[in-house]
Design a protein around this motif. Structure first.
Motif, PDB file in Angstrom:
ATOM      1  N   SER A 190      54.450  52.854  33.446  1.00 12.72           N
ATOM      2  CA  SER A 190      55.296  53.072  34.617  1.00 12.72           C
ATOM      3  C   SER A 190      54.810  54.231  35.480  1.00 12.72           C
ATOM      4  O   SER A 190      55.396  54.515  36.521  1.00 12.72           O
ATOM      5  CB  SER A 190      56.746  53.307  34.193  1.00 12.72           C
ATOM      6  OG  SER A 190      56.836  54.429  33.332  1.00 12.72           O
ATOM      7  N   GLY A 191      53.741  54.900  35.054  1.00 12.63           N
ATOM      8  CA  GLY A 191      53.102  55.893  35.918  1.00 12.63           C
ATOM      9  C   GLY A 191      52.287  55.189  36.983  1.00 12.63           C
ATOM     10  O   GLY A 191      52.015  53.983  36.896  1.00 12.63           O
ATOM     11  N   VAL A 192      51.855  55.925  37.985  1.00 11.54           N
ATOM     12  CA  VAL A 192      51.210  55.271  39.124  1.00 11.54           C
ATOM     13  C   VAL A 192      49.924  54.553  38.722  1.00 11.54           C
ATOM     14  O   VAL A 192      49.699  53.400  39.104  1.00 11.54           O
ATOM     15  CB  VAL A 192      50.966  56.280  40.271  1.00 11.54           C
ATOM     16  CG1 VAL A 192      50.092  57.436  39.828  1.00 11.54           C
ATOM     17  CG2 VAL A 192      50.343  55.591  41.470  1.00 11.54           C
ATOM     18  N   THR A 193      49.069  55.186  37.915  1.00  8.98           N
ATOM     19  CA  THR A 193      47.822  54.533  37.532  1.00  8.98           C
ATOM     20  C   THR A 193      48.082  53.351  36.614  1.00  8.98           C
ATOM     21  O   THR A 193      47.498  52.278  36.785  1.00  8.98           O
ATOM     22  CB  THR A 193      46.872  55.539  36.856  1.00  8.98           C
ATOM     23  OG1 THR A 193      46.650  56.642  37.736  1.00  8.98           O
ATOM     24  CG2 THR A 193      45.544  54.888  36.530  1.00  8.98           C
ATOM     25  N   GLY A 194      48.974  53.524  35.633  1.00  8.14           N
ATOM     26  CA  GLY A 194      49.283  52.428  34.725  1.00  8.14           C
ATOM     27  C   GLY A 194      49.899  51.243  35.431  1.00  8.14           C
ATOM     28  O   GLY A 194      49.555  50.084  35.153  1.00  8.14           O
ATOM     29  N   ALA A 195      50.818  51.507  36.351  1.00  8.83           N
ATOM     30  CA  ALA A 195      51.469  50.414  37.081  1.00  8.83           C
ATOM     31  C   ALA A 195      50.465  49.657  37.943  1.00  8.83           C
ATOM     32  O   ALA A 195      50.507  48.418  38.035  1.00  8.83           O
ATOM     33  CB  ALA A 195      52.611  50.957  37.939  1.00  8.83           C
ATOM     34  N   LEU A 196      49.549  50.389  38.581  1.00 10.16           N
ATOM     35  CA  LEU A 196      48.524  49.729  39.390  1.00 10.16           C
ATOM     36  C   LEU A 196      47.561  48.930  38.510  1.00 10.16           C
ATOM     37  O   LEU A 196      47.174  47.808  38.851  1.00 10.16           O
ATOM     38  CB  LEU A 196      47.757  50.765  40.202  1.00 10.16           C
ATOM     39  CG  LEU A 196      48.515  51.409  41.356  1.00 10.16           C
ATOM     40  CD1 LEU A 196      47.716  52.575  41.933  1.00 10.16           C
ATOM     41  CD2 LEU A 196      48.826  50.389  42.443  1.00 10.16           C
ATOM     42  N   ALA A 197      47.169  49.493  37.363  1.00 16.10           N
ATOM     43  CA  ALA A 197      46.261  48.785  36.465  1.00 16.10           C
ATOM     44  C   ALA A 197      46.872  47.468  36.004  1.00 16.10           C
ATOM     45  O   ALA A 197      46.199  46.427  35.987  1.00 16.10           O
ATOM     46  CB  ALA A 197      45.919  49.663  35.263  1.00 16.10           C
ATOM     47  N   GLY A 198      48.154  47.488  35.634  1.00 16.72           N
ATOM     48  CA  GLY A 198      48.806  46.259  35.201  1.00 16.72           C
ATOM     49  C   GLY A 198      48.872  45.220  36.297  1.00 16.72           C
ATOM     50  O   GLY A 198      48.647  44.017  36.052  1.00 16.72           O
ATOM     51  N   GLN A 199      49.164  45.645  37.514  1.00 18.68           N
ATOM     52  CA  GLN A 199      49.251  44.689  38.623  1.00 18.68           C
ATOM     53  C   GLN A 199      47.880  44.093  38.961  1.00 18.68           C
ATOM     54  O   GLN A 199      47.760  42.898  39.248  1.00 18.68           O
ATOM     55  CB  GLN A 199      49.847  45.378  39.848  1.00 18.68           C
ATOM     56  CG  GLN A 199      51.318  45.720  39.674  1.00 18.68           C
ATOM     57  CD  GLN A 199      51.857  46.495  40.856  1.00 18.68           C
ATOM     58  OE1 GLN A 199      52.262  45.918  41.859  1.00 18.68           O
ATOM     59  NE2 GLN A 199      51.834  47.822  40.739  1.00 18.68           N
ATOM     60  N   ILE A 200      46.830  44.934  38.915  1.00 23.77           N
ATOM     61  CA  ILE A 200      45.483  44.428  39.169  1.00 23.77           C
ATOM     62  C   ILE A 200      45.081  43.417  38.105  1.00 23.77           C
ATOM     63  O   ILE A 200      44.527  42.351  38.395  1.00 23.77           O
ATOM     64  CB  ILE A 200      44.477  45.598  39.228  1.00 23.77           C
ATOM     65  CG1 ILE A 200      44.759  46.447  40.476  1.00 23.77           C
ATOM     66  CG2 ILE A 200      43.038  45.092  39.234  1.00 23.77           C
ATOM     67  CD1 ILE A 200      44.010  47.768  40.483  1.00 23.77           C
ATOM     68  N   ALA A 201      45.368  43.752  36.833  1.00 18.30           N
ATOM     69  CA  ALA A 201      45.037  42.831  35.747  1.00 18.30           C
ATOM     70  C   ALA A 201      45.788  41.506  35.911  1.00 18.30           C
ATOM     71  O   ALA A 201      45.220  40.417  35.699  1.00 18.30           O
ATOM     72  CB  ALA A 201      45.367  43.465  34.398  1.00 18.30           C
ATOM     73  N   LYS A 202      47.052  41.575  36.297  1.00 13.43           N
ATOM     74  CA  LYS A 202      47.843  40.355  36.475  1.00 13.43           C
ATOM     75  C   LYS A 202      47.288  39.509  37.613  1.00 13.43           C
ATOM     76  O   LYS A 202      47.197  38.275  37.500  1.00 13.43           O
ATOM     77  CB  LYS A 202      49.305  40.727  36.749  1.00 13.43           C
ATOM     78  CG  LYS A 202      50.238  39.517  36.783  1.00 13.43           C
ATOM     79  CD  LYS A 202      50.262  38.799  35.449  1.00 13.43           C
ATOM     80  CE  LYS A 202      51.178  37.572  35.477  1.00 13.43           C
ATOM     81  NZ  LYS A 202      51.129  36.836  34.191  1.00 13.43           N
ATOM     82  N   GLN A 203      46.902  40.134  38.710  1.00 14.30           N
ATOM     83  CA  GLN A 203      46.347  39.401  39.836  1.00 14.30           C
ATOM     84  C   GLN A 203      45.034  38.714  39.489  1.00 14.30           C
ATOM     85  O   GLN A 203      44.650  37.748  40.147  1.00 14.30           O
ATOM     86  CB  GLN A 203      46.147  40.345  41.025  1.00 14.30           C
ATOM     87  CG  GLN A 203      47.459  40.796  41.666  1.00 14.30           C
ATOM     88  CD  GLN A 203      47.241  41.798  42.778  1.00 14.30           C
ATOM     89  OE1 GLN A 203      46.112  42.240  43.005  1.00 14.30           O
ATOM     90  NE2 GLN A 203      48.306  42.155  43.481  1.00 14.30           N
ATOM     91  N   HIS A 204      44.365  39.198  38.459  1.00 15.77           N
ATOM     92  CA  HIS A 204      43.111  38.591  38.028  1.00 15.77           C
ATOM     93  C   HIS A 204      43.294  37.693  36.805  1.00 15.77           C
ATOM     94  O   HIS A 204      42.339  37.425  36.078  1.00 15.77           O
ATOM     95  CB  HIS A 204      42.072  39.675  37.746  1.00 15.77           C
ATOM     96  CG  HIS A 204      41.494  40.278  38.993  1.00 15.77           C
ATOM     97  ND1 HIS A 204      42.159  41.235  39.731  1.00 15.77           N
ATOM     98  CD2 HIS A 204      40.329  40.040  39.663  1.00 15.77           C
ATOM     99  CE1 HIS A 204      41.422  41.573  40.783  1.00 15.77           C
ATOM    100  NE2 HIS A 204      40.321  40.867  40.758  1.00 15.77           N
ATOM    101  N   GLY A 205      44.511  37.243  36.577  1.00 12.29           N
ATOM    102  CA  GLY A 205      44.746  36.198  35.591  1.00 12.29           C
ATOM    103  C   GLY A 205      44.901  36.643  34.159  1.00 12.29           C
ATOM    104  O   GLY A 205      44.747  35.828  33.238  1.00 12.29           O
ATOM    105  N   ARG A 206      45.249  37.915  33.918  1.00 12.39           N
ATOM    106  CA  ARG A 206      45.436  38.383  32.549  1.00 12.39           C
ATOM    107  C   ARG A 206      46.907  38.306  32.161  1.00 12.39           C
ATOM    108  O   ARG A 206      47.796  38.379  33.017  1.00 12.39           O
ATOM    109  CB  ARG A 206      44.977  39.833  32.397  1.00 12.39           C
ATOM    110  CG  ARG A 206      43.465  40.031  32.380  1.00 12.39           C
ATOM    111  CD  ARG A 206      42.814  39.662  33.668  1.00 12.39           C
ATOM    112  NE  ARG A 206      41.421  40.112  33.758  1.00 12.39           N
ATOM    113  CZ  ARG A 206      40.611  39.758  34.733  1.00 12.39           C
ATOM    114  NH1 ARG A 206      41.017  38.938  35.686  1.00 12.39           N
ATOM    115  NH2 ARG A 206      39.379  40.208  34.774  1.00 12.39           N
ATOM    116  N   ARG A 207      47.166  38.204  30.856  1.00 12.41           N
ATOM    117  CA  ARG A 207      48.520  38.401  30.349  1.00 12.41           C
ATOM    118  C   ARG A 207      48.694  39.894  30.175  1.00 12.41           C
ATOM    119  O   ARG A 207      47.916  40.543  29.474  1.00 12.41           O
ATOM    120  CB  ARG A 207      48.716  37.690  29.008  1.00 12.41           C
ATOM    121  CG  ARG A 207      50.080  37.937  28.391  1.00 12.41           C
ATOM    122  CD  ARG A 207      50.271  37.173  27.088  1.00 12.41           C
ATOM    123  NE  ARG A 207      51.566  37.488  26.510  1.00 12.41           N
ATOM    124  CZ  ARG A 207      51.755  38.417  25.563  1.00 12.41           C
ATOM    125  NH1 ARG A 207      50.718  39.093  25.083  1.00 12.41           N
ATOM    126  NH2 ARG A 207      52.962  38.664  25.093  1.00 12.41           N
TER     127      ARG A 207
END
Length: 258
Positions: free
Chosen positions: A137-154
């Motif tokens: 829920s920190g800024v870097t973690g939240a961005l990393a999760g969204q980027i991973a999701k946009q690239h088809g990861r669970r």
């Protein structure tokens, strides 16, 4: 820390004066407030302003590449004004075209760059893989999760409360695990039955140990931060589950390229 009034210093040759509009509060700032000399940034001496990334407008310049009115992102000071030397520290002119200029310190700043590189280059996450990020829920973690999701990861986020977990699901995370309740290692094994393919680590310590125990064969760990030890003056201890770096490598005959 204390709040003090000081005269704005006169500029030396090569320096710029920046009227700060925004100050970045980053996890690494706590580490720079300690005495350790072996960090990637030297410690901030007692009595001097705290150093961080700032966003602001140049109001005075004795540097040939910057002029008053430039919007810049820079290493500066927690103060109304920052004095920076572009030839010695990071100072960059940025665009005024963003609807929200603060994103020069977020998505389009160091947090966004770190998340993107950690997910796509160092983590080398592939479509269909399971991606787990701590301090999600920190800024870097939240961005990393969204980027991973946009690239088809669970995508699964490790965080510290049900409210933060709910917010992560609003961002598109597939699941969230609360590290403060129950056995984190067991929770990760249940949530990732086929193992963790990419773990984006912002915490270190016990959270890293829990993730190492659930890594899939050929999994990757992108080490971004060590939040659990930034308030310590001594070096961080090594992972208790370090053996999993070897054990989860898999039989040699199954490794790619063999």
């Amino acid at each position: 820390m204390e709040l003090v009034d000081r005269e704005t210093p006169d500029l030396a040759d090569g320096e710029v004066l920046i009227r700060n509009a925004c100050l970045s509060l980053d996890a690494g700032t706590r580490m720079w407030m300690g005495p350790r000399e072996d960090s990637y940034s030297p410690p901030t001496p007692l009595g001097s302003p705290i150093i961080s990334t700032v966003l602001g407008t140049v109001t005075g310049s004795r540097h040939p590449d910057f002029r008053p009115g430039d919007l810049v992102r820079a290493y500066g000071q927690w103060a109304d004004y920052s004095v920076s030397c572009p030839d010695e520290v990071y100072v960059e002119r940025v665009s005024r075209r963003l609807d929200d200029p603060r994103q020069h310190l977020g998505v389009f700043g160091a947090n966004g760059w770190t998340a993107c590189l950690g997910v796509l280059e160092y983590g080398a996450a592939k479509p269909g893989e399971t991606f787990v990020v701590s301090a999600a829920s920190g800024v870097t973690g939240a961005l990393a999760g969204q980027i991973a999701k946009q690239h088809g990861r669970r995508v699964l986020g490790i965080t510290g409360s049900p409210e933060k977990g709910a917010w992560l699901r609003e961002l598109g995370f597939d699941a969230a695990v609360d590290r403060t309740t129950g056995d984190l290692g067991e929770a990760l094994r249940e949530a990732c039955p086929d193992g963790i393919d990419v773990y984006f680590d912002n915490v270190g310590g016990a959270v890293l140990d829990a993730a190492l125990g659930s890594m899939a064969l050929f999994g990757r760990v992108a080490v971004c931060g060590l939040l659990s030890v930034y308030d310590r003056d001594e070096p961080a201890p090594g992972p208790a589950r370090f053996d999993q770096i070897l054990m989860a490598a898999g039989p040699i005959e199954n490794r790619p390229g063999t």
